[in-house]
Scaffold this motif. Structure first.
Motif, PDB file in Angstrom:
ATOM      1  N   MET A 141      19.643  17.146  -4.604  1.00 53.87           N
ATOM      2  CA  MET A 141      19.361  17.320  -6.022  1.00 53.87           C
ATOM      3  C   MET A 141      17.957  16.816  -6.299  1.00 53.87           C
ATOM      4  SD  MET A 141      22.983  16.000  -7.727  1.00 53.87           S
ATOM      5  CE  MET A 141      22.739  16.746  -9.323  1.00 53.87           C
ATOM      6  N   ASN A 142      17.269  17.511  -7.160  1.00 55.55           N
ATOM      7  CA  ASN A 142      15.940  17.054  -7.540  1.00 55.55           C
ATOM      8  C   ASN A 142      15.993  16.333  -8.891  1.00 55.55           C
ATOM      9  OD1 ASN A 142      15.777  18.971  -9.692  1.00 55.55           O
ATOM     10  ND2 ASN A 142      15.067  20.539  -8.275  1.00 55.55           N
ATOM     11  N   VAL A 143      14.856  15.837  -9.334  1.00 61.88           N
ATOM     12  CA  VAL A 143      14.788  15.046 -10.564  1.00 61.88           C
ATOM     13  C   VAL A 143      15.317  15.831 -11.759  1.00 61.88           C
ATOM     14  CG1 VAL A 143      13.219  13.935 -12.191  1.00 61.88           C
ATOM     15  CG2 VAL A 143      12.905  13.590  -9.763  1.00 61.88           C
ATOM     16  N   GLU A 144      14.939  17.088 -11.871  1.00 57.49           N
ATOM     17  CA  GLU A 144      15.385  17.902 -13.006  1.00 57.49           C
ATOM     18  C   GLU A 144      16.894  18.104 -12.994  1.00 57.49           C
ATOM     19  OE1 GLU A 144      13.901  18.964 -15.842  1.00 57.49           O
ATOM     20  OE2 GLU A 144      12.269  17.694 -15.131  1.00 57.49           O
ATOM     21  N   GLU A 145      17.463  18.320 -11.816  1.00 58.08           N
ATOM     22  CA  GLU A 145      18.911  18.485 -11.711  1.00 58.08           C
ATOM     23  C   GLU A 145      19.633  17.190 -12.096  1.00 58.08           C
ATOM     24  OE1 GLU A 145      19.478  21.789  -8.182  1.00 58.08           O
ATOM     25  OE2 GLU A 145      18.758  19.778  -7.625  1.00 58.08           O
ATOM     26  N   LEU A 146      19.108  16.061 -11.631  1.00 58.73           N
ATOM     27  CA  LEU A 146      19.687  14.767 -11.995  1.00 58.73           C
ATOM     28  C   LEU A 146      19.623  14.557 -13.505  1.00 58.73           C
ATOM     29  CD1 LEU A 146      18.142  12.491  -9.229  1.00 58.73           C
ATOM     30  CD2 LEU A 146      20.555  13.141  -9.433  1.00 58.73           C
ATOM     31  N   ARG A 147      18.454  14.794 -14.057  1.00 59.63           N
ATOM     32  CA  ARG A 147      18.233  14.621 -15.498  1.00 59.63           C
ATOM     33  C   ARG A 147      19.174  15.528 -16.293  1.00 59.63           C
ATOM     34  NH1 ARG A 147      15.485  17.641 -19.052  1.00 59.63           N
ATOM     35  NH2 ARG A 147      14.809  16.607 -20.941  1.00 59.63           N
ATOM     36  N   ASP A 148      19.227  16.792 -15.922  1.00 59.75           N
ATOM     37  CA  ASP A 148      20.067  17.743 -16.650  1.00 59.75           C
ATOM     38  C   ASP A 148      21.543  17.367 -16.570  1.00 59.75           C
ATOM     39  OD1 ASP A 148      17.789  19.154 -17.321  1.00 59.75           O
ATOM     40  OD2 ASP A 148      18.114  20.748 -15.850  1.00 59.75           O
ATOM     41  N   TYR A 149      21.987  16.931 -15.395  1.00 57.48           N
ATOM     42  CA  TYR A 149      23.397  16.551 -15.257  1.00 57.48           C
ATOM     43  C   TYR A 149      23.714  15.340 -16.135  1.00 57.48           C
ATOM     44  CZ  TYR A 149      28.006  15.850 -13.325  1.00 57.48           C
ATOM     45  OH  TYR A 149      29.367  15.717 -13.199  1.00 57.48           O
ATOM     46  N   CYS A 150      22.838  14.354 -16.113  1.00 60.50           N
ATOM     47  CA  CYS A 150      23.047  13.152 -16.934  1.00 60.50           C
ATOM     48  C   CYS A 150      23.032  13.492 -18.419  1.00 60.50           C
ATOM     49  CB  CYS A 150      21.978  12.105 -16.639  1.00 60.50           C
ATOM     50  SG  CYS A 150      22.104  11.327 -15.024  1.00 60.50           S
ATOM     51  N   LEU A 151      22.080  14.309 -18.838  1.00 56.51           N
ATOM     52  CA  LEU A 151      21.960  14.647 -20.256  1.00 56.51           C
ATOM     53  C   LEU A 151      23.061  15.597 -20.716  1.00 56.51           C
ATOM     54  CD1 LEU A 151      18.101  14.929 -20.681  1.00 56.51           C
ATOM     55  CD2 LEU A 151      19.623  13.092 -21.459  1.00 56.51           C
ATOM     56  N   ASP A 155      17.991  12.801  -1.359  1.00 56.97           N
ATOM     57  CA  ASP A 155      17.049  13.612  -0.589  1.00 56.97           C
ATOM     58  C   ASP A 155      17.740  14.714   0.203  1.00 56.97           C
ATOM     59  OD1 ASP A 155      18.360  12.075   1.239  1.00 56.97           O
ATOM     60  OD2 ASP A 155      16.581  11.060   2.011  1.00 56.97           O
ATOM     61  N   GLY A 156      19.000  15.000  -0.133  1.00 59.04           N
ATOM     62  CA  GLY A 156      19.709  16.077   0.535  1.00 59.04           C
ATOM     63  C   GLY A 156      20.731  15.625   1.554  1.00 59.04           C
ATOM     64  N   ARG A 157      20.713  14.354   1.920  1.00 61.03           N
ATOM     65  CA  ARG A 157      21.679  13.881   2.920  1.00 61.03           C
ATOM     66  C   ARG A 157      23.053  13.618   2.321  1.00 61.03           C
ATOM     67  NH1 ARG A 157      18.597   9.026   5.563  1.00 61.03           N
ATOM     68  NH2 ARG A 157      17.775   8.887   3.465  1.00 61.03           N
ATOM     69  N   LEU A 158      23.105  13.180   1.075  1.00 68.45           N
ATOM     70  CA  LEU A 158      24.390  12.938   0.409  1.00 68.45           C
ATOM     71  C   LEU A 158      24.904  14.238  -0.201  1.00 68.45           C
ATOM     72  CD1 LEU A 158      23.756   9.641  -1.589  1.00 68.45           C
ATOM     73  CD2 LEU A 158      25.135   9.914   0.458  1.00 68.45           C
ATOM     74  N   PRO A 159      26.213  14.453  -0.174  1.00 72.50           N
ATOM     75  CA  PRO A 159      26.769  15.639  -0.848  1.00 72.50           C
ATOM     76  C   PRO A 159      26.488  15.575  -2.351  1.00 72.50           C
ATOM     77  CG  PRO A 159      28.421  14.561   0.542  1.00 72.50           C
ATOM     78  CD  PRO A 159      27.235  13.657   0.501  1.00 72.50           C
ATOM     79  N   HIS A 160      26.101  16.699  -2.931  1.00 68.29           N
ATOM     80  CA  HIS A 160      25.828  16.730  -4.372  1.00 68.29           C
ATOM     81  C   HIS A 160      27.055  16.317  -5.163  1.00 68.29           C
ATOM     82  CE1 HIS A 160      22.156  19.645  -4.063  1.00 68.29           C
ATOM     83  NE2 HIS A 160      22.034  18.586  -3.306  1.00 68.29           N
ATOM     84  N   SER A 161      28.232  16.660  -4.656  1.00 63.24           N
ATOM     85  CA  SER A 161      29.465  16.302  -5.354  1.00 63.24           C
ATOM     86  C   SER A 161      29.624  14.777  -5.438  1.00 63.24           C
ATOM     87  CB  SER A 161      30.678  16.926  -4.672  1.00 63.24           C
ATOM     88  OG  SER A 161      30.767  16.486  -3.328  1.00 63.24           O
ATOM     89  N   LEU A 162      29.202  14.053  -4.405  1.00 65.96           N
ATOM     90  CA  LEU A 162      29.267  12.588  -4.422  1.00 65.96           C
ATOM     91  C   LEU A 162      28.298  12.030  -5.460  1.00 65.96           C
ATOM     92  CD1 LEU A 162      30.209   9.840  -3.343  1.00 65.96           C
ATOM     93  CD2 LEU A 162      28.450  10.031  -1.574  1.00 65.96           C
ATOM     94  N   VAL A 163      27.093  12.567  -5.520  1.00 64.96           N
ATOM     95  CA  VAL A 163      26.098  12.097  -6.491  1.00 64.96           C
ATOM     96  C   VAL A 163      26.601  12.357  -7.909  1.00 64.96           C
ATOM     97  CG1 VAL A 163      23.731  12.350  -7.332  1.00 64.96           C
ATOM     98  CG2 VAL A 163      24.197  12.428  -4.868  1.00 64.96           C
ATOM     99  N   ARG A 164      27.125  13.551  -8.162  1.00 64.83           N
ATOM    100  CA  ARG A 164      27.665  13.854  -9.493  1.00 64.83           C
ATOM    101  C   ARG A 164      28.834  12.932  -9.835  1.00 64.83           C
ATOM    102  NH1 ARG A 164      26.283  19.126  -7.812  1.00 64.83           N
ATOM    103  NH2 ARG A 164      28.372  19.456  -6.971  1.00 64.83           N
TER     104      ARG A 164
END
Length: 116
Positions: free
Chosen positions: A1-11, A83-92
């Motif tokens: 996930m990149n910064v924009e994806e993180l920001r958008d998910y949080c917002l 940086d791509g090593r963690l699953p996006h589902s875990l970060v979310r």
């Protein structure tokens, strides 16, 4: 996930807002005035999230990309390298948990306002 994806998910969380209360490089995402995520824009691949203390230790032991958060109470906050090593589902899921923990700590009247 990149910064924009993180920001958008949080917002995308109900009543989430963004600001730069500390400096021009650290984006802070809050719900009802309480922080649940910090994104250091200069690194571009990290996010600090609130976490249950027992779960924080468990995650740090399982994933080298998850460490105690810099400049935060390391009992309650993790820094997550995205940086791509963690699953996006875990970060979310970690973002969801952080948001939920903060909402649970709000005054009853504030929690009820979120439901409206």
């Amino acid at each position: 996930m990149n910064v924009e994806e993180l920001r958008d998910y949080c917002l995308g969380k109900k009543a989430a807002t963004e600001s730069f209360p500390f400096d021009s490089e650290t984006l802070v995402i809050k719900v009802m005035g309480k922080m649940f995520a910090l994104i250091p824009l200069e690194s571009g691949n990290k996010i600090a999230l609130k976490c249950d203390p027992a779960k924080a230790i468990e995650l740090r032991e399982e994933w080298e990309e998850i460490t105690g958060a810099y400049h935060m109470n390391k009992v309650h906050w993790n820094t997550v390298e995205v940086d791509g090593r963690l699953p996006h589902s875990l970060v979310r899921s970690m973002i969801d948990d952080s948001y939920t923990l903060v909402v649970a700590s709000l005054k009853k009247s504030e929690r009820e306002a979120l439901l409206q």
